[in-house]
Design an enzyme around this catalytic site. Structure first.
Site, short mmCIF file in Angstrom:
data_model
loop_
_atom_site.label_atom_id
_atom_site.label_comp_id
_atom_site.label_asym_id
_atom_site.label_seq_id
_atom_site.Cartn_x
_atom_site.Cartn_y
_atom_site.Cartn_z
N LYS A 1 -51.91 131.19 41.51
CA LYS A 1 -51.61 131.63 42.87
C LYS A 1 -50.34 132.47 42.91
CE LYS A 1 -52.60 128.65 46.15
NZ LYS A 1 -53.38 127.72 47.00
N ASP B 1 -45.15 119.95 47.04
CA ASP B 1 -46.31 120.66 46.51
C ASP B 1 -46.12 122.13 46.89
OD1 ASP B 1 -48.68 121.95 46.11
OD2 ASP B 1 -49.90 120.56 47.26
N CYS C 1 -60.12 122.36 50.57
CA CYS C 1 -59.60 121.14 49.92
C CYS C 1 -58.64 120.40 50.84
CB CYS C 1 -58.93 121.45 48.58
SG CYS C 1 -60.09 121.98 47.34
N HIS D 1 -53.23 119.09 50.76
CA HIS D 1 -54.37 119.47 49.91
C HIS D 1 -54.86 118.19 49.23
CE1 HIS D 1 -56.27 121.28 46.29
NE2 HIS D 1 -56.34 122.40 46.97
N GLN E 1 -48.90 126.64 47.38
CA GLN E 1 -49.10 127.75 48.30
C GLN E 1 -47.79 128.48 48.63
OE1 GLN E 1 -52.27 128.80 49.30
NE2 GLN E 1 -50.95 130.55 49.64
N1 PMP Z 1 -51.73 122.22 46.70
C1 PMP Z 1 -51.95 123.28 47.47
C2 PMP Z 1 -51.19 123.43 48.76
C3 PMP Z 1 -52.86 124.25 47.08
O1 PMP Z 1 -53.07 125.30 47.86
C4 PMP Z 1 -53.54 124.09 45.86
C5 PMP Z 1 -54.54 125.13 45.39
N2 PMP Z 1 -55.39 125.62 46.35
C6 PMP Z 1 -53.29 122.96 45.10
C7 PMP Z 1 -52.37 122.05 45.54
C8 PMP Z 1 -53.99 122.70 43.80
O2 PMP Z 1 -53.77 123.71 42.90
P1 PMP Z 1 -54.67 123.84 41.59
O3 PMP Z 1 -56.09 123.76 42.04
O4 PMP Z 1 -54.31 125.17 41.06
O5 PMP Z 1 -54.29 122.72 40.68
#
Ligand code: PMP
Length: 407
Positions: A227, A201, A365, A124, A204
């Site tokens: 999430k 990370d 993203c 991401h 997800q």
């Molecule tokens: N890493 C991953 C794998 C994600 O799916 C996300 C959120 N879509 C993020 C990081 C970032 O999370 P946030 O926007 O809640 O800070």
């Protein structure tokens, strides 16, 4: 399907009763954010109605109550990921802030010009850009472990990137764009064998898998509350205590200090050293309520049920002519990314919305993932514990209708 109590679970999520364009809502955008159960909504409302005051500093009753609820939530997070101590649980705004914190504290302290940081091709943006910023600041080098066309990490290529210049491995546990679950146990063992710390990370992975940070032996684990059926604007940075102790603070201000004078300030102990300013009190409490709720169902039962949903959806999707699934890893969580011949993902998203179906269309993203597959975007249906096989049928009928309409 197993006897997973999905009907009871659905009844706990008031938004699932909404009608969208006069159709029952089919919410399949869970990888962007999950909906919230009454338990979470009510916990926040209850705090503001009965227990709210600023935390930590007060001697009055409400401040004590608010502090107790805030710190109890920290304890719930600790237990949920099996961290060894509450000192290892830092509240942040979300996974994004957690990665930035690690980059700017651990990174600035330990990573110098010529050093290397290893990530993967399926990250991401929030696990790419903070490292690029750190590399610009320090002269360090970002190394990217490649993936294959199934969307799986090419493990040997990852291992080959580890060397005596590598200072950190930062890897997504489960990809939000493809659903791939990375072999994090092997990744961590290989990195540790060379003395390299590992950040996962987990943004997800956390709603889909039981996570035990001690069993994983990861050095950092980050995720977001929204999430995990909790509120947005709150997230968690887990770090091993020794690492966190050695890291300089991130932001300076109230709450993170022991003493302040104009000559010099000293810092509070963990976890407060990294929590400058008045935190997002109510949403921390809401996150604690989300964890209680999930514990009541059980992460293992959730994972089993979602695996059935994914298998069903994949099987249905494979039967649709002109649909190509993007991301077919053998180890995969409940995400179905796909493209259709001749129909742009944004049109798929818009047209499904007219049927009450919420999916996401875009790069999720993860622009480098789109570049890898040479596509501008995917349509992504992402499943949660409250979704049903019937909803997948509605999705598939919607997709077939689209294909027919476009001839
Ligand atoms: N890493 C991953 C794998 C994600 O799916 C996300 C959120 N879509 C993020 C990081 C970032 O999370 P946030 O926007 O809640 O800070």
């Amino acid at each position: 399907m197993t006897n997973f109590p999905v009907a009871d679970i659905r009844a706990d999520f008031p938004i699932l009763a909404e009608k969208i364009r006069n159709k029952p809502l089919v919410y399949l955008d869970n990888a962007a954010s999950c909906q919230k159960p009454n338990a979470v909504i009510d916990s926040i409302s209850h705090l503001y109605r009965h227990d709210y005051a600023n935390i930590h500093r007060g001697v009055h009753t409400l401040s004590v109550r608010s502090t107790d609820k805030f710190e109890a939530a920290r304890g719930k997070v600790r237990a949920f990921i099996n961290a060894a101590s509450h000192k290892e649980i830092i509240f942040v705004r979300g996974a994004t802030e957690a990665v930035n914190l690690i980059a700017q504290t651990f990174g600035r302290a330990n990573i110098k010009a010529g050093d290397e940081i290893v990530i993967t091709a399926m990250e991401h943006h929030s696990n790419i850009v903070p490292w690029q910023m750190l590399c610009e600041q320090t002269g360090a080098v970002l190394r990217v472990a490649p993936m294959n066309v199934q969307g799986e990490l090419i493990y040997e290529a990852f291992e080959a990137l580890l060397n005596d210049k590598t200072r950190l491995v930062a890897v997504v546990h489960m990809s939000n764009a493809l659903g791939t679950i990375n072999p994090v146990q092997n990744i961590i063992a290989a990195a540790h064998a060379k003395g390299i710390p590992v950040m996962l990370d987990g943004a997800q992975a956390i709603p889909h898998l039981a996570v035990d940070v001690q069993a994983l032996d990861c050095d950092f684990y980050v995720f977001s509350g929204h999430k995990l059926y909790g509120p947005s604007g709150i997230g968690v940075l887990y770090g091993k205590q020794a690492l966190l102790e050695a890291m300089p603070p991130y932001q300076g201000g109230g709450d993170m200090i022991k003493t302040v004078s104009f000559e010099k300030s000293t810092y509070a102990g963990l976890p407060h050293k990294f929590e400058a300013g008045t935190p997002n009190i109510a949403d921390v409490v809401g996150l604690g309520a989300a964890i209680d709720y999930l514990n009541g169902i059980g992460m293992a039962a959730i994972a089993d049920y979602e695996a059935e949903l994914l298998a069903y959806a994949t099987e249905q999707a494979q039967q649709i002519n002109g649909l190509r699934i993007i991301g077919e890893a053998a180890e995969k969580g409940a995400i179905l990314s796909f493209v259709l011949d001749r129909i742009h993902p944004h049109d798929i998203g818009t047209m499904l919305d007219s049927l009450g179906i919420a999916i996401r269309a875009g790069h999720h993203c993860a622009m480098p993932v789109m570049d890898f597959y040479q596509i501008p975007a995917t349509a992504r249906a992402s499943f949660a514990m409250y979704n049903t096989k019937e909803e997948i049928d509605v999705l598939m009928a919607g997709i077939k209708g689209l294909i027919e309409a476009f001839g």
